[in-house]
Design a protein around this motif. Structure first.
Motif: not given
Length: 264
Positions: A10-13, A55-69
């Motif tokens: 259940d963990y995320h690598l 820009y880097c914050m936006f892209m990093w947060f975007r990747d986290v949203v994609i991981e979760g959603e």
């Protein structure tokens, strides 16, 4: 063959990402740009560093949203880790403000001869706590109820209540920031006005910055909610924003009581 690639836990690598190192260099450019601005009053390097960091914050947060959603990587176990992380972050923020309160009370409870042995110093005309500060207190308390309304609406799968509550909270946050900016504009003392001005503006200014960050945080949640990202059992992104906003509310109550009322 495909079964060999299925995740058996259940963990995320976390996948390899360029954004941690990219944002480190961006923050370095931002810091150098800030120092350069202080010495030369030239903004170009500071603005470049700020743009790169955002820009880097936006892209990093975007990747986290994609991981979760979209990838489903934020399992219940992973969400527990995210909650621990947000809890520790808020604790670190509490200690950050403790430092400013410590500086304020150290100077106010034991005023030295340099400032005349009294608090507030004789040359300081303090702000009326029952004017703009009281209005801002009511605004933040009201915003705490609207973000709670949004949270309960989400738990009940009421999308309209969620959006309305978030929108009202964002509007109230912007009104608070506008009032505080006006208060700074009309204040008779400045950051350079001795220990009183330094502690007042550092404590209230950093709180105002946190309100601005929280407003942006909730605005992002609003647009994500419009895109249908949150579900009653899967919405930690919004929950983290609500925690942060309540933290901002509580800090302001301490600021209002100690710096505005008691300190005046």
């Amino acid at each position: 063959m495909s079964d060999t690639h299925k995740k058996g836990h259940d963990y995320h690598l976390v996948d390899p990402s360029v954004w941690p190192i990219a944002i480190s260099f961006s923050a370095l450019v931002l810091a150098i740009g800030a120092v350069y601005f202080m010495h030369s009053k030239s903004l170009w390097l500071l603005l470049i560093g700020l743009a790169l960091t955002l820009y880097c914050m936006f892209m990093w947060f975007r990747d986290v949203v994609i991981e979760g959603e979209h990838k489903g990587d934020h399992t219940p176990v992973v969400q527990i880790g995210l909650r621990y992380g947000m809890t520790l972050f808020i604790i670190s923020e509490v200690m950050f403000f403790v430092a400013w309160f410590w500086a304020y009370f150290d100077s106010s409870l034991f005023p030295d001869a340099v400032i005349g042995g009294v608090w507030p110093p004789k040359d300081i005309k303090t702000l009326d706590p029952w004017h703009i500060p009281l209005i801002n207190t009511l605004i933040l308390l009201l915003s705490g109820t609207t973000v709670t309304w949004a949270h309960h609406s989400l738990l009940e799968n009421d999308r309209k209540g969620l959006l309305n509550g978030l929108l009202l909270t964002v509007i109230l946050g912007l009104i608070f920031t506008s009032f505080q900016a006006y208060e700074y504009f009309v204040a008779d003392f400045k950051l350079s006005s001795g220990i009183y001005g330094a502690t007042f503006y550092m404590a209230t200014g950093f709180h105002g910055f946190h309100v601005l960050v929280g407003t942006i945080f909730l605005a992002v949640c609003y647009f994500r909610a419009k895109a249908g990202h949150y579900k009653p059992d899967h919405h930690f992104g919004f929950e983290a924003a609500a925690w942060y906003w309540h933290f901002v509310d509580v800090v302001w109550l301490f600021l209002f009581a100690s710096i505005y009322i008691w300190g005046s």
